[in-house]
Design an enzyme around this catalytic site. Structure first.
Site, PDB file in Angstrom:
ATOM      1  N   ILE A  83       0.890  -1.157   0.000  1.00 45.75           N
ATOM      2  CA  ILE A  83       0.000   0.000   0.000  1.00 45.75           C
ATOM      3  C   ILE A  83       0.929   1.209   0.000  1.00 45.75           C
ATOM      4  O   ILE A  83       1.840   1.304   0.825  1.00 45.75           O
ATOM      5  CB  ILE A  83      -0.961  -0.012   1.217  1.00 45.75           C
ATOM      6  CG1 ILE A  83      -1.905   1.197   1.187  1.00 45.75           C
ATOM      7  CG2 ILE A  83      -0.238  -0.106   2.526  1.00 45.75           C
ATOM      8  CD1 ILE A  83      -2.997   1.155   2.259  1.00 45.75           C
ATOM      9  N   SER A  84       0.761   2.100  -0.952  1.00 42.54           N
ATOM     10  CA  SER A  84       1.645   3.257  -1.097  1.00 42.54           C
ATOM     11  C   SER A  84       1.564   4.165   0.120  1.00 42.54           C
ATOM     12  O   SER A  84       0.578   4.169   0.860  1.00 42.54           O
ATOM     13  CB  SER A  84       1.263   4.067  -2.342  1.00 42.54           C
ATOM     14  OG  SER A  84       1.475   3.321  -3.506  1.00 42.54           O
TER      15      SER A  84
END
Length: 196
Positions: free
Chosen positions: A66-67
């Site tokens: 997840i960025s």
């Protein structure tokens, strides 16, 4: 989003994240509001949930990530949403950016190639009562032709034929296309027939 379904125990951490995004230059009030109402802790694995509101990328299952919130914030603010856009998101991942998009756009079409991630994201998005999201499991590298055209397309993976830096492509009413390199970003490889 159904506010009654959101765990408020992370409220202080979420506020700290939003303040950090603001001090980093994020001024788009709609994007800030999306970060305020979307509970990132619901989109990360239990083992790293205590780090959900740090401005860092976190691991997901199946070798995905997840960025970091600042990357999401940059993507979303560059799109300059008005609220009615039809959006294609390639790479649903955990569904966090999808949920953010649901707060900013009229309709979100999101594709995830990893079936287990897609199923988990579908559950999270449903738990939040998001009604303007359509999620598909499949090859996102070829887009979603039967729903095209889209006002905004966000790709959360690196493709072999796209510059590795973040790129914004805009098309004006006369059909003139403009490309603008924004900043360097690292993504997992885009999987599919048009990817790696």
């Amino acid at each position: 989003m159904d506010a009654g379904r959101i765990d408020t125990s992370y409220h202080r951490d979420r506020r700290r994240l939003i303040e950090g995004l603001q001090s980093g230059g994020l001024l788009d009030l709609a994007v800030l509001h999306a970060f305020d109402v979307v509970p990132r802790h619901m989109f990360v694995p239990d083992a790293v949930r205590h780090r959900a509101y740090e401005d860092t990328a976190l691991p997901l299952d199946h070798g995905q990530t997840i960025s970091r919130p600042a990357v999401h914030a940059l993507h979303l603010s560059l799109a300059k949403f008005q609220g009615s856009e039809k959006v294609l998101e390639v790479g649903t991942g955990s569904g966090y950016q999808t949920a953010l998009l649901s707060q900013l756009a009229g309709r979100v079409y999101s594709i995830e190639t990893v079936p287990e991630l897609a199923q988990a994201a579908r559950g999270r998005l449903s738990d939040l009562g998001l009604m303007n999201v359509i999620l598909r499991t499949g090859d996102g590298s070829a887009g979603w032709p039967e729903e095209a055209p889209f006002d905004v397309i966000l790709v959360g993976a690196a493709a072999p034929r796209v510059p590795q830096s973040l790129l914004r492509i805009t098309c004006d009413a006369d059909g003139a296309v403009e490309e603008e390199e924004i900043d360097a970003a690292q993504f997992v490889p885009l999987i599919g027939r048009e990817g790696w």
